[in-house]
Design an enzyme around this catalytic site. Sequence first.
Site, PDB file in Angstrom:
ATOM      1  N   CYS A 106      -4.965  -3.102   2.871  1.00  0.00           N
ATOM      2  CA  CYS A 106      -4.779  -2.943   4.310  1.00  0.00           C
ATOM      3  C   CYS A 106      -6.026  -3.292   5.126  1.00  0.00           C
ATOM      4  CB  CYS A 106      -4.289  -1.528   4.609  1.00  0.00           C
ATOM      5  SG  CYS A 106      -3.541  -1.343   6.257  1.00  0.00           S
TER       6      CYS A 106
ATOM      7  N   LYS B  46      -9.536   1.639  -1.972  1.00  0.00           N
ATOM      8  CA  LYS B  46      -9.762   1.169  -0.600  1.00  0.00           C
ATOM      9  C   LYS B  46     -11.128   1.606  -0.086  1.00  0.00           C
ATOM     10  CE  LYS B  46      -7.267   1.103   3.845  1.00  0.00           C
ATOM     11  NZ  LYS B  46      -6.008   1.572   4.479  1.00  0.00           N
TER      12      LYS B  46
ATOM     13  N   GLU C  30       0.846  -1.194   0.000  1.00  0.00           N
ATOM     14  CA  GLU C  30       0.000   0.000   0.000  1.00  0.00           C
ATOM     15  C   GLU C  30       0.883   1.246   0.000  1.00  0.00           C
ATOM     16  OE1 GLU C  30      -3.396   1.863   3.055  1.00  0.00           O
ATOM     17  OE2 GLU C  30      -1.823   0.533   3.814  1.00  0.00           O
TER      18      GLU C  30
END
Length: 358
Positions: free
Chosen positions: A210, A142, A52
């Site tokens: 994540c 995300k 990330e």
Amino acid sequence: MSSKATPRTITVAAAQMGPNQKTDSRASILNRMLKLMDDAASQGVKLIAYPELALTTFFPVHYLTDEEEIASYFEPTSAAEPYALLSSPHVKPLVDKANALGIDFYLGFAERWTGEDGKTTDFNTAMYYSVAAGTGVGKYRKVHLPGRTEPLPDPKAFQQLEKKYFTPGDIGFKAFRAPGLVPDALKAEDVGPESETVAKGDPILGMLICNDRRWPEAWRPYGLQGAELVIEGYNTTAWAPQYDGTPEEQQETAEFHHRLSCQAGSYQNALWSINVAKCGIENNQGLIGCSLIIDPNGRIVAESKTMDDELIVATIDLAKCQYQRGRVFNFEKHRRPEHYGIILDQVGLQEIPLLSGA
């Protein structure tokens, strides 16, 4: 694995990165990434995954107010050029080396997107570059942004301000096929209406970033689309002074939750996963390592050993996904979506009514 499943093997790598300090130049970070790709090529890797926000420091730990400084962390893209970053000086050397070595890559980056309406929106994004296609073939933004929009008042606290800098992803969880990774992949024009196509085409991939890995709702859509491999990059806090426990205790818990989430996501959807860290002490804040490659039974087949730049490699057989998909996780036979309505109808926790004392 079923005896009827034809092996479909790919050698893959998680390109774990050590810390990217705020003072590190873009060029120095890129050079480390290029070296990791060279190392991957020497081991026969055909797909490499970077973390990330791999191109920069994890800037959301800082409360920034200078718009020019904030903009320096982002890669501009647009509806007209969704993969414009591939020609930017920050990424093009990676593309050139990938093409020369024949290695696809997953890359996490900060995206400044200009839509068809001219509106600009910032996302925490990952993209997949395919050598065979010569461009990006998948993008993910995300969804589950952690942290806050404003900093904690305690000046000693470690901050997590992703909600300040990013908008939650608007793409959803779209699987895609990556061409050129397995030989003799079945193509659409080669099949008739009665042909069996499951596990015979180009590999089906998905992407997460994540915090998404902690949410079962993020993995299941990929399982339902037949994804055989999910790639997830992360920058995960090892410890923070505002939380209970010693740094060692907090880091142990963070690593446990990380492994638990990744192994459960792989197992419960019968797919491989590559989970790759940016780690170490970055700008005085600790980030966990524990980069993992996990099989469809939830077993860790490779794990990083350091808190620095490190390549972990495994040769994976996508055919192994079919074993559990014919048994425990045969969704068609066993799922009962008529009972899952609460998952969509309710967001926050709502306790059921109290019992009566009568």
